[in-house]
Motif scaffolding. Structure first.
Motif, PDB file in Angstrom:
ATOM      1  N   MET A   1       0.816  -1.197   0.000  1.00  0.00           N
ATOM      2  CA  MET A   1       0.000   0.000   0.000  1.00  0.00           C
ATOM      3  C   MET A   1       0.866   1.270   0.000  1.00  0.00           C
ATOM      4  O   MET A   1       0.477   2.283  -0.558  1.00  0.00           O
ATOM      5  CB  MET A   1      -0.929  -0.038   1.217  1.00  0.00           C
ATOM      6  CG  MET A   1      -2.016   0.958   1.158  1.00  0.00           C
ATOM      7  SD  MET A   1      -3.102   0.582  -0.218  1.00  0.00           S
ATOM      8  CE  MET A   1      -4.249   1.858  -0.088  1.00  0.00           C
ATOM      9  N   ILE A   2       2.029   1.181   0.666  1.00  0.00           N
ATOM     10  CA  ILE A   2       2.928   2.334   0.716  1.00  0.00           C
ATOM     11  C   ILE A   2       3.390   2.704  -0.683  1.00  0.00           C
ATOM     12  O   ILE A   2       3.466   3.877  -1.045  1.00  0.00           O
ATOM     13  CB  ILE A   2       4.130   2.047   1.629  1.00  0.00           C
ATOM     14  CG1 ILE A   2       3.673   1.904   3.068  1.00  0.00           C
ATOM     15  CG2 ILE A   2       5.173   3.141   1.536  1.00  0.00           C
ATOM     16  CD1 ILE A   2       4.742   1.412   4.013  1.00  0.00           C
ATOM     17  N   LYS A   5       0.584   4.529  -2.602  1.00  0.00           N
ATOM     18  CA  LYS A   5       0.422   5.915  -2.155  1.00  0.00           C
ATOM     19  C   LYS A   5       1.576   6.788  -2.640  1.00  0.00           C
ATOM     20  O   LYS A   5       1.369   7.938  -3.046  1.00  0.00           O
ATOM     21  CB  LYS A   5       0.321   5.971  -0.634  1.00  0.00           C
ATOM     22  CG  LYS A   5      -0.970   5.414  -0.092  1.00  0.00           C
ATOM     23  CD  LYS A   5      -0.983   5.491   1.410  1.00  0.00           C
ATOM     24  CE  LYS A   5      -2.274   4.954   1.988  1.00  0.00           C
ATOM     25  NZ  LYS A   5      -2.284   5.051   3.456  1.00  0.00           N
ATOM     26  N   THR A   6       2.787   6.244  -2.607  1.00  0.00           N
ATOM     27  CA  THR A   6       3.946   6.984  -3.111  1.00  0.00           C
ATOM     28  C   THR A   6       3.803   7.254  -4.597  1.00  0.00           C
ATOM     29  O   THR A   6       4.059   8.359  -5.078  1.00  0.00           O
ATOM     30  CB  THR A   6       5.237   6.194  -2.835  1.00  0.00           C
ATOM     31  OG1 THR A   6       5.368   6.002  -1.429  1.00  0.00           O
ATOM     32  CG2 THR A   6       6.454   6.919  -3.369  1.00  0.00           C
ATOM     33  N   ILE A   8       1.046   7.423  -6.318  1.00  0.00           N
ATOM     34  CA  ILE A   8      -0.052   8.369  -6.545  1.00  0.00           C
ATOM     35  C   ILE A   8       0.429   9.808  -6.316  1.00  0.00           C
ATOM     36  O   ILE A   8       0.217  10.689  -7.156  1.00  0.00           O
ATOM     37  CB  ILE A   8      -1.261   8.036  -5.650  1.00  0.00           C
ATOM     38  CG1 ILE A   8      -1.936   6.758  -6.146  1.00  0.00           C
ATOM     39  CG2 ILE A   8      -2.255   9.190  -5.612  1.00  0.00           C
ATOM     40  CD1 ILE A   8      -2.988   6.221  -5.212  1.00  0.00           C
ATOM     41  N   LEU A   9       1.096  10.046  -5.184  1.00  0.00           N
ATOM     42  CA  LEU A   9       1.533  11.409  -4.884  1.00  0.00           C
ATOM     43  C   LEU A   9       2.583  11.892  -5.884  1.00  0.00           C
ATOM     44  O   LEU A   9       2.453  12.977  -6.449  1.00  0.00           O
ATOM     45  CB  LEU A   9       2.090  11.502  -3.467  1.00  0.00           C
ATOM     46  CG  LEU A   9       2.566  12.894  -3.071  1.00  0.00           C
ATOM     47  CD1 LEU A   9       1.389  13.858  -3.008  1.00  0.00           C
ATOM     48  CD2 LEU A   9       3.305  12.863  -1.767  1.00  0.00           C
ATOM     49  N   PHE A  54       0.355  10.792   4.517  1.00  0.00           N
ATOM     50  CA  PHE A  54      -0.343   9.996   3.508  1.00  0.00           C
ATOM     51  C   PHE A  54       0.605   9.054   2.784  1.00  0.00           C
ATOM     52  O   PHE A  54       0.344   7.867   2.660  1.00  0.00           O
ATOM     53  CB  PHE A  54      -1.041  10.906   2.496  1.00  0.00           C
ATOM     54  CG  PHE A  54      -1.610  10.193   1.317  1.00  0.00           C
ATOM     55  CD1 PHE A  54      -2.743   9.400   1.441  1.00  0.00           C
ATOM     56  CD2 PHE A  54      -1.011  10.281   0.072  1.00  0.00           C
ATOM     57  CE1 PHE A  54      -3.271   8.725   0.352  1.00  0.00           C
ATOM     58  CE2 PHE A  54      -1.523   9.627  -1.024  1.00  0.00           C
ATOM     59  CZ  PHE A  54      -2.655   8.841  -0.882  1.00  0.00           C
ATOM     60  N   SER A  55       1.728   9.573   2.306  1.00  0.00           N
ATOM     61  CA  SER A  55       2.555   8.755   1.421  1.00  0.00           C
ATOM     62  C   SER A  55       3.930   8.419   1.982  1.00  0.00           C
ATOM     63  O   SER A  55       4.729   7.799   1.287  1.00  0.00           O
ATOM     64  CB  SER A  55       2.724   9.463   0.084  1.00  0.00           C
ATOM     65  OG  SER A  55       3.508  10.610   0.260  1.00  0.00           O
ATOM     66  N   SER A  59       6.493  11.767  -0.150  1.00  0.00           N
ATOM     67  CA  SER A  59       6.588  13.217  -0.014  1.00  0.00           C
ATOM     68  C   SER A  59       8.031  13.694   0.010  1.00  0.00           C
ATOM     69  O   SER A  59       8.293  14.878  -0.106  1.00  0.00           O
ATOM     70  CB  SER A  59       5.872  13.671   1.256  1.00  0.00           C
ATOM     71  OG  SER A  59       6.519  13.126   2.384  1.00  0.00           O
TER      72      SER A  59
END
Length: 116
Positions: A1-2, A5-6, A8-9, A54-55, A59
């Motif tokens: 999941m990490i 999210k990474t 996506i950002l 979030f990520s 970030s």
């Protein structure tokens, strides 16, 4: 999941940069400056910490993290030593990255020729 999210950002930041590059007359240097300033501004208003939550590592990868690091270092210097500390401390966290970019850029420029 990490990783998702990474992705996506970082993907959204790159998408925004590509849209700006394609639809305006701004150069890549302008866009880089905008993103560094945006990272510092998001830190100033307190949004960058939510991006970090979030990520996680996402970030710290894009160029906006450089603005975040500059803001955090200058704010810490301001808290400790006032206005003078803000200017003294601003490059404390980013000096190794800047130095290595200059060094490796020089090495690569010595190894390759520029095209005309």
């Amino acid at each position: 999941m990490i990783y998702l999210k990474t992705f996506i950002l970082c993907g959204l930041i790159c998408l925004l940069g590509q849209l700006i590059l394609d639809n305006t007359k701004l150069t890549t240097g302008h866009i880089t400056s905008i993103f560094v300033t945006l990272g510092a501004f998001l830190s100033f208003i307190g949004i960058y910490k939510y991006l970090t939550n979030f990520s996680l590592v996402g970030s710290s990868l894009p160029i906006t993290s450089f603005g975040n690091a500059l803001y955090k270092a200058s704010y810490e210097g301001f808290i400790n030593d006032g206005i003078v500390g803000m200017f003294n401390n601003i490059l404390s966290t980013t000096s190794s990255g800047i130095s290595s970019a200059i060094f490796f850029g020089f090495i690569v420029s010595c190894m390759f020729k520029a095209r005309d």
